[in-house]
Write a protein that holds these residues in place. Structure first.
Motif, PDB file in Angstrom:
ATOM      1  N   ALA A   9     -13.380 -37.578  18.588  1.00 21.55           N
ATOM      2  CA  ALA A   9     -12.384 -36.903  19.503  1.00 21.55           C
ATOM      3  C   ALA A   9     -12.767 -35.915  20.721  1.00 21.55           C
ATOM      4  O   ALA A   9     -12.517 -35.830  21.788  1.00 21.55           O
ATOM      5  CB  ALA A   9     -11.256 -36.536  18.802  1.00 21.55           C
ATOM      6  N   ASN A  66     -11.681 -46.265  16.757  1.00 20.87           N
ATOM      7  CA  ASN A  66     -11.161 -44.876  16.306  1.00 20.87           C
ATOM      8  C   ASN A  66     -11.839 -43.763  16.878  1.00 20.87           C
ATOM      9  O   ASN A  66     -13.198 -43.957  16.854  1.00 20.87           O
ATOM     10  CB  ASN A  66     -11.013 -44.745  15.019  1.00 20.87           C
ATOM     11  N   PHE A  84     -12.356 -40.077  15.983  1.00 18.54           N
ATOM     12  CA  PHE A  84     -12.013 -38.916  14.962  1.00 18.54           C
ATOM     13  C   PHE A  84     -12.981 -37.685  14.863  1.00 18.54           C
ATOM     14  O   PHE A  84     -14.112 -37.836  15.217  1.00 18.54           O
ATOM     15  CB  PHE A  84     -11.717 -39.621  13.384  1.00 18.54           C
ATOM     16  N   SER A  85     -12.402 -36.608  14.656  1.00 14.51           N
ATOM     17  CA  SER A  85     -13.317 -35.258  14.341  1.00 14.51           C
ATOM     18  C   SER A  85     -14.174 -35.372  15.805  1.00 14.51           C
ATOM     19  O   SER A  85     -13.730 -35.108  16.845  1.00 14.51           O
ATOM     20  CB  SER A  85     -14.052 -35.419  13.306  1.00 14.51           C
ATOM     21  N   SER A 122      -7.597 -35.878  14.552  1.00 14.69           N
ATOM     22  CA  SER A 122      -7.951 -35.569  13.267  1.00 14.69           C
ATOM     23  C   SER A 122      -9.251 -34.916  13.248  1.00 14.69           C
ATOM     24  O   SER A 122     -10.136 -35.665  12.515  1.00 14.69           O
ATOM     25  CB  SER A 122      -7.767 -36.693  12.182  1.00 14.69           C
ATOM     26  N   ALA A 123      -9.307 -33.655  13.744  1.00 19.68           N
ATOM     27  CA  ALA A 123     -10.713 -33.091  14.088  1.00 19.68           C
ATOM     28  C   ALA A 123     -11.012 -31.916  13.351  1.00 19.68           C
ATOM     29  O   ALA A 123     -11.666 -31.075  13.898  1.00 19.68           O
ATOM     30  CB  ALA A 123     -10.830 -32.902  15.426  1.00 19.68           C
ATOM     31  N   MET A 179      -5.153 -31.046  16.321  1.00 23.91           N
ATOM     32  CA  MET A 179      -5.859 -31.983  15.889  1.00 23.91           C
ATOM     33  C   MET A 179      -6.842 -31.263  14.846  1.00 23.91           C
ATOM     34  O   MET A 179      -7.311 -31.832  13.919  1.00 23.91           O
ATOM     35  CB  MET A 179      -6.941 -32.799  16.860  1.00 23.91           C
ATOM     36  N   THR A 199      -6.864 -45.059  17.872  1.00 16.59           N
ATOM     37  CA  THR A 199      -6.302 -43.683  17.591  1.00 16.59           C
ATOM     38  C   THR A 199      -7.397 -42.665  17.886  1.00 16.59           C
ATOM     39  O   THR A 199      -8.568 -43.003  17.979  1.00 16.59           O
ATOM     40  CB  THR A 199      -6.044 -43.365  16.309  1.00 16.59           C
ATOM     41  N   ILE A 200      -6.868 -41.641  18.100  1.00 18.45           N
ATOM     42  CA  ILE A 200      -7.854 -40.272  18.673  1.00 18.45           C
ATOM     43  C   ILE A 200      -7.396 -39.189  17.600  1.00 18.45           C
ATOM     44  O   ILE A 200      -6.102 -38.896  17.959  1.00 18.45           O
ATOM     45  CB  ILE A 200      -8.084 -40.151  20.148  1.00 18.45           C
ATOM     46  N   PRO A 244     -16.122 -42.150  13.098  1.00 20.04           N
ATOM     47  CA  PRO A 244     -15.370 -41.295  12.478  1.00 20.04           C
ATOM     48  C   PRO A 244     -15.529 -39.733  12.440  1.00 20.04           C
ATOM     49  O   PRO A 244     -14.920 -39.031  11.755  1.00 20.04           O
ATOM     50  CB  PRO A 244     -15.841 -41.918  10.750  1.00 20.04           C
ATOM     51  N   GLY A 245     -16.574 -39.455  13.207  1.00 19.42           N
ATOM     52  CA  GLY A 245     -16.885 -37.953  13.394  1.00 19.42           C
ATOM     53  C   GLY A 245     -18.555 -37.851  12.801  1.00 19.42           C
ATOM     54  O   GLY A 245     -19.267 -38.795  12.709  1.00 19.42           O
ATOM     55  N   THR A 293      -3.257 -37.230  14.886  1.00 19.11           N
ATOM     56  CA  THR A 293      -3.901 -38.264  15.393  1.00 19.11           C
ATOM     57  C   THR A 293      -2.859 -38.966  16.333  1.00 19.11           C
ATOM     58  O   THR A 293      -1.767 -39.646  15.786  1.00 19.11           O
ATOM     59  CB  THR A 293      -4.124 -39.232  14.017  1.00 19.11           C
TER      60      THR A 293
END
Length: 440
Positions: free
Chosen positions: A108, A102, A104-105, A127-128, A167, A124-125, A74-75, A186
């Motif tokens: 990614a 995923n 994310f953040s 939302s950073a 993103m 998915t990739i 999730p980051g 995203t």
């Protein structure tokens, strides 16, 4: 003879062509090569950074031909992600980011630093946006720096930086993807392939290896050890202030409880886990532990020695040890731990009082007449008695009562010598008299 020679030449030619094709098939399947799979799971933090650094270096030492980062995160911490990206850029081994769920953040960002990105369906990739521990935006300066990092990562492998910017920045619009303002981009697996942010969609590892032309390559798994799991757990930004709070509160409460009990054990274990995890993660050395221990010893000595200087030096040494172990980002965790320790100690002492070693060093009891502590003889028995003033009372003087001379004070008025007086009040060592009436 000539025909025989031609036949031999033809057979050699056919055999050579077959050998080339066979070798090409073996080469294309990756036979004799090695692929190392490294998981990038859960939150991105300093423990993950240390785990990846160790395994990338091991892959280099072992002669690995290809590294696959299996990403599902999730980051997490920006500083850890930037250090991981630096490790990826510096190695000569080709790296593929394989997004299995995923990214994310910070996840990614790590994926964009790989040589190529491959995704499973329904992953998915994006939302950073960079946010702080409370879920708020981290400020214009931090956001600007993070956007620059994301754009640089996209450009590293000739990807359109517009999507990386979207993103991070909610003000970017991309009508073709239905992205409006106030939303972060995203990308689904199919969208990522469409815009060039992924090279391929595969169902599993076998299909991934086939795409990489490494079907027959030797697969090496880089699974985290038990020590790695501990290191990742205790270096988590949420866990660090909890450990420090338990450690400091436990040791402080131990001073107010008899013997070495539960509070001290929990405090010592929490601090041990903090330093052990940071050492395993490669973030702390022995100097940090030594400084912390010396500081703690100096604070204990301060309880026995006057002055206060030793205690101040001890506090500085302990804080320095914590900062060396956890980095500058630990300051917030230390502040939280101090606040929790003060509040927790206050309520504990108020509820249970002082019963530990500190009671031997500090006098907590107070003296009072109710407890039987008297600095003088209190003559309550004199109240109501009469006598003769032996000296003038201006207002203090002496009276004779039953052949005993008593120091007294009048209620305020002057009383001459030889006057009949009555004791009206005794308060501590103070005896108050006034002129007696004729019938007294």
């Amino acid at each position: 003879m000539k025909r025989t020679r031609l036949l031999i030449y033809a057979l050699c030619f056919i055999w050579g062509i077959y050998g080339l094709l066979a070798n090409q098939e073996v080469f294309s399947a990756g036979k004799g090569k090695t692929v190392t799979f490294i998981p990038v799971e859960h939150e991105v933090e300093r423990g993950l950074e240390a785990f990846l650094e160790r395994n990338i270096k091991k892959a280099e030492t072992d002669g690995t031909d290809h590294i696959v980062l299996e990403i599902y995160t999730p980051g997490g911490r920006v500083d850890a992600a930037i250090h991981i990206a630096k490790l990826m850029r510096e190695t000569d081994i080709p790296i593929t980011a394989y997004i299995v769920k995923n990214a994310f953040s910070a996840g990614a960002y790590i994926a964009l630093n790989a040589d190529e990105i491959v995704m499973k369906p329904s992953t998915t990739i994006g939302s950073a946006a960079v946010i702080d521990s409370q879920g708020n935006t981290a400020g214009q300066k931090a956001e600007s720096a993070w956007k620059a990092e994301m754009l640089a990562a996209a450009e590293l492998n000739d990807r359109d930086p517009l999507y990386a910017e979207a993103m991070v920045d909610p003000d970017v619009e991309i009508p073709a993807l239905g992205l409006k303002k106030e939303k972060l981009l995203t990308l689904t697996a199919s969208e990522a392939v469409k815009v060039g942010y992924a090279e391929k969609i595969v169902e599993d590892r076998q299909e991934l290896l086939a795409y990489l032309n490494l079907e027959e390559a030797k697969v090496v798994e880089s699974e985290p050890t038990f020590a790695d799991k501990i290191a990742r757990f205790v270096t988590n930004p949420v866990i660090v202030p909890i450990l420090l709070s338990l450690g400091s509160l436990g040791l402080v409460l131990e001073l107010y409880t008899p013997g070495f009990g539960i509070a001290g054990s929990i405090g010592a274990l929490s601090l041990f886990l903090f330093f052990y995890g940071h050492m395993i993660a490669g973030l702390a050395g022995w100097e940090a532990i030594i400084l912390f221990v010396i500081g703690f010893i100096l604070i204990i000595l301060e309880l026995f020695l006057p002055g206060g200087i030793i205690g101040i030096i001890g506090v500085i040494a302990m804080l320095t040890g914590l900062i060396l172990a956890g980095g500058s980002g630990i300051l917030l965790a230390i502040a939280i731990a101090i606040i929790i320790t003060i509040i927790g100690s206050y309520f504990f002492i108020r509820s249970f009082g002082y019963n530990g070693p500190l009671k031997r060093l500090v006098l907590f009891d107070s003296t009072s007449s109710e407890k039987g502590y008297l600095s003088h003889s209190e003559r309550i028995d004199l109240t109501g008695k009469t006598g003769i003033s032996a000296t003038p009372l201006r207002p203090a003087g002496s009276v004779k009562i039953d052949d005993e001379y008593i120091d007294v004070v009048s209620e305020g008025s002057f009383i001459g010598k030889g006057e009949k007086v009555k004791i009206v009040k005794v308060s501590g060592g103070r005896v108050v008299v006034r002129l007696a009436e004729n019938n007294e």
